[in-house]
Design an enzyme around this catalytic site. Sequence first.
Site, PDB file in Angstrom:
ATOM      1  NE  ARG A 165      -3.855  -2.276   0.602  1.00 48.31           N
ATOM      2  CZ  ARG A 165      -3.721  -3.527   0.125  1.00 48.31           C
ATOM      3  NH1 ARG A 165      -2.724  -3.847  -0.685  1.00 48.31           N
ATOM      4  NH2 ARG A 165      -4.603  -4.446   0.447  1.00 48.31           N
ATOM      5  CB  SER A 237      -8.717  -0.644   4.593  1.00 51.37           C
ATOM      6  OG  SER A 237      -9.182  -1.842   4.036  1.00 51.37           O
ATOM      7  CD  GLU A 332      -5.227   1.428   2.653  1.00 46.51           C
ATOM      8  OE1 GLU A 332      -4.836   0.364   3.136  1.00 46.51           O
ATOM      9  OE2 GLU A 332      -6.127   1.504   1.800  1.00 46.51           O
TER      10      GLU A 332
HETATM   11  P1  FAD Z   1      -8.268   9.723  -4.690  1.00 52.32           P
HETATM   12  O1  FAD Z   1      -8.952   9.396  -3.427  1.00 52.32           O
HETATM   13  O2  FAD Z   1      -8.857  10.765  -5.549  1.00 52.32           O
HETATM   14  O3  FAD Z   1      -6.761  10.132  -4.342  1.00 52.32           O
HETATM   15  C1  FAD Z   1      -5.994   9.396  -3.414  1.00 52.32           C
HETATM   16  C2  FAD Z   1      -4.586  10.016  -3.367  1.00 52.32           C
HETATM   17  O4  FAD Z   1      -3.956   9.835  -4.639  1.00 52.32           O
HETATM   18  C3  FAD Z   1      -4.594  11.528  -3.125  1.00 52.32           C
HETATM   19  O5  FAD Z   1      -3.447  11.844  -2.378  1.00 52.32           O
HETATM   20  C4  FAD Z   1      -4.516  12.128  -4.524  1.00 52.32           C
HETATM   21  O6  FAD Z   1      -3.913  13.402  -4.520  1.00 52.32           O
HETATM   22  C5  FAD Z   1      -3.644  11.105  -5.236  1.00 52.32           C
HETATM   23  N1  FAD Z   1      -3.978  10.987  -6.653  1.00 52.32           N
HETATM   24  C6  FAD Z   1      -5.155  10.586  -7.194  1.00 52.32           C
HETATM   25  N2  FAD Z   1      -5.058  10.548  -8.527  1.00 52.32           N
HETATM   26  C7  FAD Z   1      -3.802  10.923  -8.834  1.00 52.32           C
HETATM   27  C8  FAD Z   1      -3.082  11.090 -10.051  1.00 52.32           C
HETATM   28  N3  FAD Z   1      -3.636  10.848 -11.257  1.00 52.32           N
HETATM   29  N4  FAD Z   1      -1.793  11.525  -9.999  1.00 52.32           N
HETATM   30  C9  FAD Z   1      -1.202  11.779  -8.801  1.00 52.32           C
HETATM   31  N5  FAD Z   1      -1.828  11.659  -7.624  1.00 52.32           N
HETATM   32  C10 FAD Z   1      -3.104  11.216  -7.644  1.00 52.32           C
HETATM   33  N6  FAD Z   1      -7.684   0.252  -2.070  1.00 52.32           N
HETATM   34  C11 FAD Z   1      -6.956  -0.856  -2.278  1.00 52.32           C
HETATM   35  O7  FAD Z   1      -5.731  -0.781  -2.449  1.00 52.32           O
HETATM   36  N7  FAD Z   1      -7.541  -2.089  -2.310  1.00 52.32           N
HETATM   37  C12 FAD Z   1      -8.862  -2.253  -2.138  1.00 52.32           C
HETATM   38  O8  FAD Z   1      -9.337  -3.364  -2.186  1.00 52.32           O
HETATM   39  C13 FAD Z   1      -9.659  -1.102  -1.902  1.00 52.32           C
HETATM   40  N8  FAD Z   1     -10.978  -1.226  -1.672  1.00 52.32           N
HETATM   41  C14 FAD Z   1     -11.726  -0.111  -1.418  1.00 52.32           C
HETATM   42  C15 FAD Z   1     -13.097  -0.267  -1.162  1.00 52.32           C
HETATM   43  C16 FAD Z   1     -13.893   0.842  -0.896  1.00 52.32           C
HETATM   44  C17 FAD Z   1     -15.364   0.653  -0.630  1.00 52.32           C
HETATM   45  C18 FAD Z   1     -13.313   2.135  -0.910  1.00 52.32           C
HETATM   46  C19 FAD Z   1     -14.171   3.342  -0.703  1.00 52.32           C
HETATM   47  C20 FAD Z   1     -11.951   2.299  -1.138  1.00 52.32           C
HETATM   48  C21 FAD Z   1     -11.142   1.178  -1.387  1.00 52.32           C
HETATM   49  N9  FAD Z   1      -9.763   1.281  -1.624  1.00 52.32           N
HETATM   50  C22 FAD Z   1      -9.012   0.163  -1.870  1.00 52.32           C
HETATM   51  C23 FAD Z   1      -9.102   2.592  -1.598  1.00 52.32           C
HETATM   52  C24 FAD Z   1      -9.189   3.375  -2.943  1.00 52.32           C
HETATM   53  O9  FAD Z   1     -10.275   2.934  -3.713  1.00 52.32           O
HETATM   54  C25 FAD Z   1      -7.916   3.226  -3.778  1.00 52.32           C
HETATM   55  O10 FAD Z   1      -6.802   3.676  -3.059  1.00 52.32           O
HETATM   56  C26 FAD Z   1      -7.996   3.992  -5.098  1.00 52.32           C
HETATM   57  O11 FAD Z   1      -6.867   3.715  -5.886  1.00 52.32           O
HETATM   58  C27 FAD Z   1      -8.112   5.498  -4.909  1.00 52.32           C
HETATM   59  O12 FAD Z   1      -8.440   6.063  -6.156  1.00 52.32           O
HETATM   60  P2  FAD Z   1      -9.079   7.497  -6.301  1.00 52.32           P
HETATM   61  O13 FAD Z   1      -9.056   7.839  -7.755  1.00 52.32           O
HETATM   62  O14 FAD Z   1     -10.367   7.572  -5.629  1.00 52.32           O
HETATM   63  O15 FAD Z   1      -8.003   8.405  -5.536  1.00 52.32           O
HETATM   64  P1  NAP Z   2     -10.175 -10.558   4.703  1.00 53.04           P
HETATM   65  O1  NAP Z   2     -10.174 -11.554   3.596  1.00 53.04           O
HETATM   66  O2  NAP Z   2     -11.245 -10.615   5.742  1.00 53.04           O
HETATM   67  O3  NAP Z   2      -8.758 -10.604   5.429  1.00 53.04           O
HETATM   68  C1  NAP Z   2      -8.483  -9.696   6.494  1.00 53.04           C
HETATM   69  C2  NAP Z   2      -7.061  -9.213   6.380  1.00 53.04           C
HETATM   70  O4  NAP Z   2      -6.193 -10.306   6.477  1.00 53.04           O
HETATM   71  C3  NAP Z   2      -6.814  -8.540   5.054  1.00 53.04           C
HETATM   72  O5  NAP Z   2      -6.536  -7.215   5.343  1.00 53.04           O
HETATM   73  C4  NAP Z   2      -5.661  -9.295   4.434  1.00 53.04           C
HETATM   74  O6  NAP Z   2      -4.531  -8.498   4.141  1.00 53.04           O
HETATM   75  C5  NAP Z   2      -5.222 -10.272   5.470  1.00 53.04           C
HETATM   76  N1  NAP Z   2      -5.114 -11.623   4.847  1.00 53.04           N
HETATM   77  C6  NAP Z   2      -6.083 -12.541   4.763  1.00 53.04           C
HETATM   78  N2  NAP Z   2      -5.589 -13.669   4.233  1.00 53.04           N
HETATM   79  C7  NAP Z   2      -4.295 -13.431   3.956  1.00 53.04           C
HETATM   80  C8  NAP Z   2      -3.251 -14.232   3.409  1.00 53.04           C
HETATM   81  N3  NAP Z   2      -3.416 -15.505   3.070  1.00 53.04           N
HETATM   82  N4  NAP Z   2      -2.041 -13.673   3.263  1.00 53.04           N
HETATM   83  C9  NAP Z   2      -1.831 -12.421   3.628  1.00 53.04           C
HETATM   84  N5  NAP Z   2      -2.777 -11.628   4.173  1.00 53.04           N
HETATM   85  C10 NAP Z   2      -3.995 -12.128   4.339  1.00 53.04           C
HETATM   86  O7  NAP Z   2     -10.138  -9.072   4.086  1.00 53.04           O
HETATM   87  P2  NAP Z   2     -11.291  -8.161   3.528  1.00 53.04           P
HETATM   88  O8  NAP Z   2     -11.406  -7.003   4.414  1.00 53.04           O
HETATM   89  O9  NAP Z   2     -12.499  -8.965   3.175  1.00 53.04           O
HETATM   90  O10 NAP Z   2     -10.633  -7.636   2.180  1.00 53.04           O
HETATM   91  C11 NAP Z   2     -10.406  -8.533   1.108  1.00 53.04           C
HETATM   92  C12 NAP Z   2      -9.287  -7.979   0.239  1.00 53.04           C
HETATM   93  O11 NAP Z   2      -9.685  -6.715  -0.304  1.00 53.04           O
HETATM   94  C13 NAP Z   2      -7.995  -7.733   0.996  1.00 53.04           C
HETATM   95  O12 NAP Z   2      -6.915  -8.036   0.153  1.00 53.04           O
HETATM   96  C14 NAP Z   2      -8.024  -6.247   1.294  1.00 53.04           C
HETATM   97  O13 NAP Z   2      -6.738  -5.667   1.340  1.00 53.04           O
HETATM   98  C15 NAP Z   2      -8.788  -5.697   0.097  1.00 53.04           C
HETATM   99  N6  NAP Z   2      -9.519  -4.485   0.517  1.00 53.04           N
HETATM  100  C16 NAP Z   2      -8.821  -3.338   0.657  1.00 53.04           C
HETATM  101  C17 NAP Z   2      -9.455  -2.156   1.035  1.00 53.04           C
HETATM  102  C18 NAP Z   2      -8.699  -0.868   1.130  1.00 53.04           C
HETATM  103  O14 NAP Z   2      -9.322   0.174   1.222  1.00 53.04           O
HETATM  104  N7  NAP Z   2      -7.401  -0.887   1.107  1.00 53.04           N
HETATM  105  C19 NAP Z   2     -10.825  -2.174   1.270  1.00 53.04           C
HETATM  106  C20 NAP Z   2     -11.505  -3.388   1.139  1.00 53.04           C
HETATM  107  C21 NAP Z   2     -10.850  -4.543   0.754  1.00 53.04           C
HETATM  108  P3  NAP Z   2      -4.395  -7.593   2.809  1.00 53.04           P
HETATM  109  O15 NAP Z   2      -5.253  -6.411   3.082  1.00 53.04           O
HETATM  110  O16 NAP Z   2      -2.953  -7.255   2.801  1.00 53.04           O
HETATM  111  O17 NAP Z   2      -4.820  -8.395   1.634  1.00 53.04           O
END
Ligand code: FAD
Ligand code: NAP
Length: 337
Positions: A165, A237, A332
């Site tokens: 991340r 998250s 995050e």
């Molecule tokens: P923004 O929120 O608009 O921006 C985020 C940051 O990036 C800011 O600092 C902004 O300035 C910068 N930025 C945005 N676009 C650019 C650009 N083109 N150039 C330079 N800087 C930029 N993330 C995960 O990694 N895994 C997930 O599974 C995941 N699940 C999510 C589920 C939900 C329901 C929600 C709401 C969020 C989730 N996220 C997840 C977080 C988010 O969706 C991601 O981080 C996504 O990539 C953000 O994109 P955005 O365009 O909305 O960025």
């Molecule tokens: P989950 O499957 O309930 O698991 C909970 C956490 O345990 C996750 O954060 C995941 O880490 C970790 N995990 C589970 N199994 C793993 C394995 N075998 N090896 C390493 N790490 C493991 O998670 P969830 O909340 O339903 O999300 C599912 C996936 O979507 C995850 O990968 C999560 O990162 C992603 N997600 C991300 C966001 C976001 O905003 N960043 C939001 C929703 C979902 P990791 O997070 O490192 O995978």
Amino acid sequence: MLKIEQNQSLQSLNTLALPANAEYFCHVHSIEELQEAIAYAREHKLAITVLGGGSNMVLAKNIAGLVIHIAIAGVSLSEGKADERLVDVGAGENWHQLVEHSLGQGWFGLENLALIPGLAGAAPIQNIGAYGVELKNVFASLQAVNLHSGEVLNMSESDCEFGYRDSIFKQQYKDQFAIVGLQLRLSGVANLQLGYPALKSAVENLDEITPQSVADTVCRIRRSKLPDPAVLPNAGSFFKNPLVSAEKVAQLRQKFPNLVSYSQVDGTEKLAAGWLIDQCGWKGHRQGNVGVHEQQALVLVNYGGTGSELLALAGDVADSIENRYGVRLEIEPRVYS
Ligand code: FAD
Ligand code: NAP
């Protein structure tokens, strides 16, 4: 022609629906428009904030200066070797629509990253990841524009310093560049990544395991666990899973035998932040107009509050985890306070 608005509300442009205004605001549809916006900001001595889909931001104040919304479109196939599919993507493309479009074209590799909100240009910022796959696994290169000089730069995977991340854009290059396009290295042949436990068990029930059915399964699991921001505003998250030493985990496990952690290739351990928060009794907790989601403790939700209220709750959650486990949770999303 670049159109710059003043005092633009960002409430509908961030998935937490936090109330905040941009002092100046514009959409850019091309590199040239972006360069024009950068020149405007330089001339008027305005700081620049780049906005994508607003799904990873906590807006706890109005944003001074110029907010630039990246709306650069386009998805096209470049030359690739053998089964390789090199796909050029404009930074303003919706990420999930890109995943669906790629599957439709027979370009595989994005299945596990289905239904992540936001735009393609933000994907490298935190090296988006889900279900055992990260952007870096399919990344070839990106194009970015320097927010001071307007110069265009190409960056390879190693230039981006992707981590968990994390990337150079959250560190040394924070607020220095706008990403305008990506090149993804996809494949014409399916190479499904089904090692992630929740996904592995879900696909076992499928009649046929294909890239599309895997993506559909990911969507189904996500919809069953995560609140839809359009219904209950959230930023996914709210905290990163903390990476700690193996010694720290061994020490914690003596006191908390059920502690959830995952070993990393570099020898560190990843603690499940959601589990820690749940254990401290926060799941479903509501504090004024903000709260911790009832099904997923890692997700903070907004019932109509402000960014300051949300950060106060996040601080209370992080304090309680630190008091009990001696580990400080890191937020995050990007915080603007
Ligand atoms: P923004 O929120 O608009 O921006 C985020 C940051 O990036 C800011 O600092 C902004 O300035 C910068 N930025 C945005 N676009 C650019 C650009 N083109 N150039 C330079 N800087 C930029 N993330 C995960 O990694 N895994 C997930 O599974 C995941 N699940 C999510 C589920 C939900 C329901 C929600 C709401 C969020 C989730 N996220 C997840 C977080 C988010 O969706 C991601 O981080 C996504 O990539 C953000 O994109 P955005 O365009 O909305 O960025
Ligand atoms: P989950 O499957 O309930 O698991 C909970 C956490 O345990 C996750 O954060 C995941 O880490 C970790 N995990 C589970 N199994 C793993 C394995 N075998 N090896 C390493 N790490 C493991 O998670 P969830 O909340 O339903 O999300 C599912 C996936 O979507 C995850 O990968 C999560 O990162 C992603 N997600 C991300 C966001 C976001 O905003 N960043 C939001 C929703 C979902 P990791 O997070 O490192 O995978």
